[in-house]
Motif scaffolding. Structure first.
Motif, short mmCIF file in Angstrom:
data_model
loop_
_atom_site.label_atom_id
_atom_site.label_comp_id
_atom_site.label_asym_id
_atom_site.label_seq_id
_atom_site.Cartn_x
_atom_site.Cartn_y
_atom_site.Cartn_z
N ARG A 136 -4.90 -3.03 7.59
CA ARG A 136 -5.59 -4.01 6.76
C ARG A 136 -5.07 -5.42 7.02
O ARG A 136 -5.84 -6.38 7.11
CB ARG A 136 -5.44 -3.64 5.28
N ALA A 137 -3.76 -5.55 7.14
CA ALA A 137 -3.19 -6.87 7.41
C ALA A 137 -3.66 -7.41 8.75
O ALA A 137 -3.97 -8.59 8.89
CB ALA A 137 -1.66 -6.80 7.36
N HIS A 138 -3.73 -6.54 9.74
CA HIS A 138 -4.20 -6.97 11.06
C HIS A 138 -5.67 -7.35 11.02
O HIS A 138 -6.09 -8.37 11.60
CB HIS A 138 -3.97 -5.86 12.08
N ASP A 139 -6.47 -6.59 10.32
CA ASP A 139 -7.91 -6.84 10.25
C ASP A 139 -8.22 -8.15 9.55
O ASP A 139 -9.11 -8.89 9.98
CB ASP A 139 -8.58 -5.68 9.52
N GLN A 140 -7.48 -8.47 8.50
CA GLN A 140 -7.85 -9.59 7.64
C GLN A 140 -6.89 -10.77 7.67
O GLN A 140 -7.23 -11.86 7.19
CB GLN A 140 -8.00 -9.10 6.19
N PHE A 141 -5.69 -10.60 8.23
CA PHE A 141 -4.71 -11.68 8.14
C PHE A 141 -4.05 -12.03 9.45
O PHE A 141 -3.05 -12.76 9.47
CB PHE A 141 -3.64 -11.32 7.10
N GLU A 172 1.20 -4.46 15.40
CA GLU A 172 2.66 -4.52 15.28
C GLU A 172 3.17 -5.96 15.20
O GLU A 172 4.21 -6.22 14.59
CB GLU A 172 3.33 -3.78 16.43
N ASP A 173 2.42 -6.90 15.80
CA ASP A 173 2.80 -8.31 15.67
C ASP A 173 2.66 -8.78 14.23
O ASP A 173 3.52 -9.50 13.71
CB ASP A 173 1.91 -9.18 16.58
N VAL A 174 1.57 -8.38 13.59
CA VAL A 174 1.35 -8.76 12.20
C VAL A 174 2.41 -8.12 11.31
O VAL A 174 2.96 -8.76 10.39
CB VAL A 174 -0.06 -8.34 11.75
N ALA A 175 2.73 -6.85 11.57
CA ALA A 175 3.71 -6.13 10.75
C ALA A 175 5.10 -6.74 10.84
O ALA A 175 5.92 -6.59 9.92
CB ALA A 175 3.75 -4.66 11.16
N GLU A 176 5.38 -7.42 11.93
CA GLU A 176 6.68 -8.08 12.08
C GLU A 176 6.80 -9.31 11.19
O GLU A 176 7.91 -9.69 10.80
CB GLU A 176 6.91 -8.47 13.54
N SER A 177 5.68 -9.96 10.87
CA SER A 177 5.73 -11.20 10.10
C SER A 177 5.31 -11.04 8.65
O SER A 177 5.58 -11.93 7.83
CB SER A 177 4.85 -12.26 10.77
N ASP A 231 0.87 -1.18 0.00
CA ASP A 231 0.00 0.00 0.00
C ASP A 231 0.90 1.22 0.00
O ASP A 231 2.00 1.19 0.56
CB ASP A 231 -0.91 0.01 1.23
N THR A 232 0.45 2.32 -0.62
CA THR A 232 1.24 3.55 -0.58
C THR A 232 1.29 4.12 0.83
O THR A 232 2.18 4.91 1.15
CB THR A 232 0.65 4.59 -1.54
N ASP A 233 0.35 3.75 1.67
CA ASP A 233 0.26 4.20 3.06
C ASP A 233 0.60 3.02 3.97
O ASP A 233 -0.18 2.07 4.07
CB ASP A 233 -1.14 4.73 3.35
N LYS A 234 1.75 3.05 4.63
CA LYS A 234 2.16 1.91 5.45
C LYS A 234 1.20 1.67 6.61
O LYS A 234 0.89 0.51 6.92
CB LYS A 234 3.57 2.13 5.99
N ASP A 235 0.72 2.72 7.25
CA ASP A 235 -0.20 2.53 8.38
C ASP A 235 -1.49 1.85 7.93
O ASP A 235 -2.02 0.98 8.62
CB ASP A 235 -0.52 3.88 9.03
N ALA A 236 -1.98 2.25 6.76
CA ALA A 236 -3.19 1.61 6.23
C ALA A 236 -2.93 0.14 5.92
O ALA A 236 -3.79 -0.72 6.15
CB ALA A 236 -3.65 2.35 4.97
N ALA A 237 -1.73 -0.15 5.41
CA ALA A 237 -1.39 -1.54 5.10
C ALA A 237 -1.34 -2.38 6.37
O ALA A 237 -1.84 -3.51 6.39
CB ALA A 237 -0.04 -1.59 4.39
#
Length: 328
Positions: A234-239, A268-273, A225-231
């Motif tokens: 979204r990853a946390h919400d769906q993955f 932040e846990d999702v963003a690490e993986s 995503d062009t917006d890291k926070d949005a990405a």
């Protein structure tokens, strides 16, 4: 030469959208496309679960070049192996030889819907072994009668066989499954970049006189995503379900179960993986673990239906250039 694929993630997109994304992914330059085969999404937030085989039939006619895989189909509970053999042969005809049948022992999330008791891991693998044997027999075009420990086939025959035989790729996760399925399969599917697993698969095939160097197909989620926070959101919400690992993911029966099991997983846990945001080099670094482990084919999951068109239009081609340069 490492090949890179696009995932038709049926849990997050409707059937017409998936076909449209399949065409766009081929145009963007992906080498192959894999489709999940679910009855339920992992989380309610994903919101979809169309019938994968109908989607793949449409994709086979809408595309011209990309190879197609089921990733993966369970041929033991929701589907009888005789039915899987029939639809795989039909899809191979529609795809003009571009289809590979990816098989696995399944998840309770999808298989419980037919009202059968969920077996132990060992029992599921035994069922899968017998199912592959039946599918192989039917692929010959001969009349098949079978009475095994788990399945019966009564005078079955496939009347429409493709000119290019359907190859089978099987998902494995440990020593026992490698020993069981390496002699029965053409290719390996694995969900983690585990070099020891890949080497064991090749060794097991060579020990039986089969070619050792076959395709090794993996998959990795990304959230461009062009917006890291949005990405990250979204990853946390769906993955966030991805954090449980396959030993857990195979046993939970409902989206509510996955929601409860992941309630304490933080963004932040999702963003690490999972690589999140606009940095293509970060995605390349994450994917590189797979080709370093010996994977020949690596499929990307772009998280979120709402992000697919922008990803395919803006990020896919430059990302593929970077991946091919780094891998090859």
């Amino acid at each position: 030469m490492t090949r890179f694929g696009y995932t038709l993630f049926t849990e997050q997109s409707g059937p017409k959208e998936l076909v449209r994304y399949a065409v766009s992914a081929e145009q963007a330059g992906f080498d192959f496309e894999v489709s999940s085969d679910h009855y339920f999404p992992w989380l309610s937030a994903q919101g979809h679960a169309p019938y994968a085989w109908s989607v793949l039939g449409a994709v086979a006619h809408a595309t011209e070049r990309v190879e197609l895989f089921t990733y993966v189909t369970c041929p033991t509970m929701r589907y009888h192996p005789a039915v899987v053999a029939q639809k795989a042969a039909t899809l191979q005809i529609l795809a003009d030889g571009r289809f590979t049948l990816g098989l696995g022992s399944g998840e309770n999330l999808n298989e419980h819907v037919v009202g059968k008791r969920w077996p132990t891991v060992a029992r599921r693998q035994e069922m899968l072994r017998e199912a592959i044997q039946i599918i192989r027999e039917l692929f010959t075009g001969d009349l098949v009668d079978w009475k095994g420990e788990y399945f019966e086939v009564d005078s079955a025959r496939l009347w429409d066989l493709p000119d290019t035989p359907v190859q089978i790729a099987t998902a494995v996760s440990g020593e026992r499954s490698v020993e069981t399925f390496a002699p029965l399969s053409d290719h390996l599917i694995a969900v983690e970049p585990n070099k020891d697993l890949v080497d064991a698969w090749h060794d097991a095939r060579r020990a039986t006189g089969l070619p050792g160097d076959v395709r090794v197909v993996g998959q990795i989620p990304v959230c461009w995503d062009t917006d890291k926070d949005a990405a990250v959101r979204r990853a946390h919400d769906q993955f966030r379900w991805f954090s449980g690992g396959w030993a857990v993911n195979s046993d939970l029966p409902t989206t509510a179960g996955f929601d409860g099991a992941t309630q304490y997983v933080r963004p932040e846990d999702v963003a690490e993986s999972i690589p999140c945001g606009p940095d293509l080099d970060a995605i390349v670094e994450a994917v590189s673990k797979y080709w370093a482990a010996g994977f020949t084919d690596i499929a990307l999951v772009q998280i979120g239906d709402e992000s697919q068109e922008q990803f395919l239009k803006e990020a896919a081609a430059p990302l593929l250039d970077k991946l091919r340069t780094a891998a090859n």
